[in-house]
Design a protein around this motif. Structure first.
Motif, mmCIF file in Angstrom:
data_model
loop_
_atom_site.group_PDB
_atom_site.id
_atom_site.type_symbol
_atom_site.label_atom_id
_atom_site.label_comp_id
_atom_site.label_asym_id
_atom_site.label_seq_id
_atom_site.Cartn_x
_atom_site.Cartn_y
_atom_site.Cartn_z
ATOM 1 N N PRO A 66 10.728 41.130 14.434
ATOM 2 C CA PRO A 66 10.627 42.131 13.386
ATOM 3 C C PRO A 66 11.378 43.398 13.778
ATOM 4 O O PRO A 66 11.403 43.783 14.940
ATOM 5 N N ALA A 67 11.998 44.006 12.801
ATOM 6 C CA ALA A 67 12.795 45.200 13.072
ATOM 7 C C ALA A 67 11.886 46.318 13.561
ATOM 8 O O ALA A 67 10.890 46.627 12.908
ATOM 9 N N ARG A 96 19.626 49.386 6.604
ATOM 10 C CA ARG A 96 19.519 49.079 8.038
ATOM 11 C C ARG A 96 18.081 48.744 8.428
ATOM 12 O O ARG A 96 17.717 48.804 9.588
ATOM 13 N N ASP A 97 17.243 48.440 7.448
ATOM 14 C CA ASP A 97 15.848 48.018 7.626
ATOM 15 C C ASP A 97 14.922 49.135 8.098
ATOM 16 O O ASP A 97 13.876 48.861 8.680
ATOM 17 N N TYR A 131 15.886 55.120 18.134
ATOM 18 C CA TYR A 131 16.458 54.487 16.933
ATOM 19 C C TYR A 131 17.182 55.452 15.998
ATOM 20 O O TYR A 131 18.108 55.044 15.305
ATOM 21 N N VAL A 132 16.752 56.711 15.947
ATOM 22 C CA VAL A 132 17.332 57.627 14.967
ATOM 23 C C VAL A 132 18.433 58.493 15.581
ATOM 24 O O VAL A 132 19.482 58.683 14.968
ATOM 25 N N GLY A 165 24.064 49.118 6.589
ATOM 26 C CA GLY A 165 23.976 47.982 7.512
ATOM 27 C C GLY A 165 24.246 46.681 6.799
ATOM 28 O O GLY A 165 24.372 46.618 5.578
ATOM 29 N N THR A 166 24.343 45.634 7.570
ATOM 30 C CA THR A 166 24.552 44.309 6.994
ATOM 31 C C THR A 166 23.228 43.569 6.989
ATOM 32 O O THR A 166 22.448 43.668 7.928
ATOM 33 N N PRO A 167 22.924 42.823 5.924
ATOM 34 C CA PRO A 167 21.672 42.078 5.888
ATOM 35 C C PRO A 167 21.669 40.978 6.943
ATOM 36 O O PRO A 167 22.708 40.462 7.338
ATOM 37 N N THR A 168 20.482 40.620 7.381
ATOM 38 C CA THR A 168 20.329 39.570 8.379
ATOM 39 C C THR A 168 20.653 38.220 7.740
ATOM 40 O O THR A 168 20.090 37.883 6.696
#
Length: 181
Positions: A66-67, A96-97, A131-132, A165-168
Motif C-alpha cells: 500500500p502506498a 501520485r496516490d 514523502y513531501v 504520477g503514473t498509475p500503477t
C-alpha cells in the motif's frame, strides 16, 4: 505328538516367546505401512499439515505494497500571487496516490515568496520529510502543535510544479495459472 499330552513349562515358555515375536513383527510391519502411507500422502500434498505445491514463478502475482502516502493527509494551500496553483498541485498529488484534504488559500493569509512551507505536527514529521519534501525541495519545514499526521503544503511564489504520477499497472497472469488462484 498326541493332542492330549501334558505340556511342560519349557514348551509353554517357548510358545509365549514365539507369540510375542509374532506380535512384535506384525506391529512393526503395521508401523512401517503407516509411515510409508503418510510419506506418500505428504509428497503428493494430501497429508494434513503439508503445504500445497508452490506455483511456478510465472504464476506469482506481485501486488505492490500500500502506498505510504495514503497513511497521512496532505492539505494544499496557496500563499502565492498566482491563482489556481493549489488546485493544480492537489490534482498532481492525487495522481501520485496522496490523500489530499483541504485545497484553498493559506488559512494564515501569508504571502510567501520562496518555495513555500511544510507544516506538520510531531506525528507527521517523518511523512513530511520523507514523502513531501522531495517534491518541494527548498521548502521550509515548520512543526506546529497539531496532534494528527496531516501535513500542510503551503505553496509560495517559487514553488515547483509537481508533475502528475503514473498509475500503477495491473498485472495479468498466463491462462495456465488459474489453478493457483
Amino acid at each position: 505328538m498326541p493332542a492330549n499330552r501334558p505340556t511342560t513349562g519349557l514348551e509353554r515358555a517357548r510358545r509365549r516367546r514365539e507369540r510375542r515375536t509374532l506380535i512384535a513383527i506384525v506391529g512393526a510391519l503395521i508401523l512401517v505401512g503407516v509411515a510409508v502411507t503418510y510419506a506418500a500422502a505428504y509428497v503428493t500434498g494430501l497429508a494434513p499439515g503439508s503445504k500445497p505445491p508452490a506455483p511456478p514463478a510465472s504464476c506469482v502475482r506481485t501486488t505492490p505494497p500500500p502506498a505510504p502516502q495514503s497513511l497521512f493527509t496532505l492539505n494544499v494551500y496557496n500563499a502565492s500571487k498566482d491563482q489556481g496553483v493549489a488546485k493544480r498541485t492537489a490534482a498532481a498529488l492525487r495522481s501520485r496516490d496522496f490523500t489530499v484534504g483541504a485545497v484553498s488559500n493559506d488559512p494564515y493569509g501569508e504571502q510567501l515568496d520562496g518555495v513555500g512551507e511544510l507544516r506538520f505536527g510531531a506525528a507527521g514529521a517523518a511523512y513530511a520529510k520523507q514523502y513531501v519534501l522531495p517534491l518541494f525541495p527548498g521548502a521550509t519545514l515548520q512543526q506546529d502543535g497539531r496532534t494528527g499526521t496531516s501535513v500542510d503544503v503551503v505553496l509560495g511564489g517559487d514553488a515547483p510544479s509537481v508533475s502528475e504520477g503514473t498509475p500503477t499497472p495491473t498485472q495479468t497472469l498466463p491462462a495456465d495459472c488459474a489453478q493457483y488462484e
